[in-house]
Design an enzyme around this catalytic site. Structure first.
Site, PDB file in Angstrom:
ATOM      1  N   LYS A 171       0.820  -1.219   0.000  1.00 57.13           N
ATOM      2  CA  LYS A 171       0.000   0.000   0.000  1.00 57.13           C
ATOM      3  C   LYS A 171       0.850   1.264   0.000  1.00 57.13           C
ATOM      4  O   LYS A 171       0.546   2.237   0.685  1.00 57.13           O
ATOM      5  CB  LYS A 171      -0.973   0.007   1.187  1.00 57.13           C
ATOM      6  CG  LYS A 171      -1.957  -1.162   1.193  1.00 57.13           C
ATOM      7  CD  LYS A 171      -2.922  -1.050   2.356  1.00 57.13           C
ATOM      8  CE  LYS A 171      -3.940  -2.184   2.345  1.00 57.13           C
ATOM      9  NZ  LYS A 171      -3.317  -3.468   2.739  1.00 57.13           N
ATOM     10  N   ARG A 172       1.919   1.275  -0.778  1.00 59.27           N
ATOM     11  CA  ARG A 172       2.779   2.445  -0.844  1.00 59.27           C
ATOM     12  C   ARG A 172       2.140   3.533  -1.698  1.00 59.27           C
ATOM     13  O   ARG A 172       1.359   3.263  -2.606  1.00 59.27           O
ATOM     14  CB  ARG A 172       4.142   2.063  -1.417  1.00 59.27           C
ATOM     15  CG  ARG A 172       4.904   1.025  -0.609  1.00 59.27           C
ATOM     16  CD  ARG A 172       5.235   1.527   0.786  1.00 59.27           C
ATOM     17  NE  ARG A 172       6.248   0.682   1.414  1.00 59.27           N
ATOM     18  CZ  ARG A 172       6.050  -0.033   2.516  1.00 59.27           C
ATOM     19  NH1 ARG A 172       4.875  -0.015   3.097  1.00 59.27           N
ATOM     20  NH2 ARG A 172       7.031  -0.745   3.040  1.00 59.27           N
TER      21      ARG A 172
END
Length: 292
Positions: free
Chosen positions: A99-100
């Site tokens: 989830k960058r």
């Protein structure tokens, strides 16, 4: 230059061979204790390797939740590298749940860490956030395409506190009047459609994350028109422990149902290491029946 196989093509092959179940690798403290393992990097390593062993040959996709490795620091990352390498060597597609999200060279560096061939953290796909604008991840989209990798962009997640942002209506953009979730989903569909060889592949290589426990229509997601071409991969958390019912899969996802990856973690991992392989086999069959 070596020709790469697009992620969407590899995902379609996994669907055909093993179905659409994705097994999460989530070694949080409670599960480690339940499995009789220490809450340490050593315990996480044993946990992850056992999940890979149970999944290999029974399903085609695993999704390590990076946070549970990261909390153990550098040694946790070393364990994650080992587990992802073992999974890929076993023929499993690996989705790194990271989830960058960022802009410019920063987000491009995240893409290089998780998607660059030869990286010690190399995965087949990663989850990514585009809440600084879909254009903020264009560099990662381009790099992923060149490497034959996939992305799953957060669009409409299951956590209730996300609704205020994901259902907010855009005022100033090319998609003004759309909700944030709708704009992201439509933008990803357009990206896949715009690839030069899109017509030759049943699935695109970029997908979205759409939770199974929310009303996607309320989030502005169009589920009633013809399926997009190429098809849209949908990483679908929320089944099992969180309450999503497989019997409702087609009702939940409508025209997007064909691309849904059913992601489950605790509902499977909670049976313990000795019963996990059997639980995966059973769930693959149940997901297959729901996807027909």
């Amino acid at each position: 230059m070596t020709e790469v196989t697009p992620f969407g093509e590899r995902l379609e092959a996994v669907f055909a061979a093993y179905g659409k179940l994705c097994v999460g690798i989530d070694p949080h403290a409670g599960l480690l204790e339940q499995w009789g393992l220490p809450d340490s990097a050593e315990g996480v390593r044993e946990f992850g390797l056992r999940v890979v062993d149970a999944a290999a040959g029974r399903t085609g996709i695993v999704k390590p939740q990076v946070a549970f490795f990261e909390r153990h620091g550098a040694v946790g990352y070393a364990v994650l590298e080992r587990i992802m390498a073992e999974a890929r060597d076993a023929g499993l597609l690996v989705i790194a749940d990271v989830k960058r999200g960022d802009i410019g060279t920063s987000v491009e560096a995240y893409g290089q860490a998780w998607l660059r061939p030869g990286s010690s953290l190399e995965a087949d796909a990663m989850t990514i956030s585009a809440y600084q604008g879909l254009g903020s991840i264009e560099g990662v989209l381009t790099a992923a395409e060149a490497a034959g990798k996939g992305l799953f962009v957060l669009a409409a997640t299951s956590n209730p506190e996300a609704a205020a942002i994901q259902r907010a209506v855009l005022q100033q953009s090319s998609r003004a009047g759309s909700t944030v979730a709708q704009a992201i989903t439509s933008g990803v569909i357009a990206w896949n459609h715009g690839r030069a060889d899109a017509a030759n592949h049943p699935l695109g290589s970029v997908g979205v994350v759409l939770g199974a426990t929310i009303d996607l229509r309320t989030s502005g997601i169009d589920l009633d028109t013809d399926p997009p071409k190429p098809g849209l991969p949908v990483l679908a958390p929320g089944f099992g422990h969180q309450g999503g019912e497989l019997s409702e899969l087609r009702a939940i996802y409508g025209s997007l149902a064909a691309g849904v990856i059913v992601s489950e973690s605790r509902s499977l991992l909670g049976v313990g290491p000795d019963a996990l392989a059997e639980a995966i086999t059973r769930r693959v069959d149940e997901v297959g029946a729901a996807s027909v």
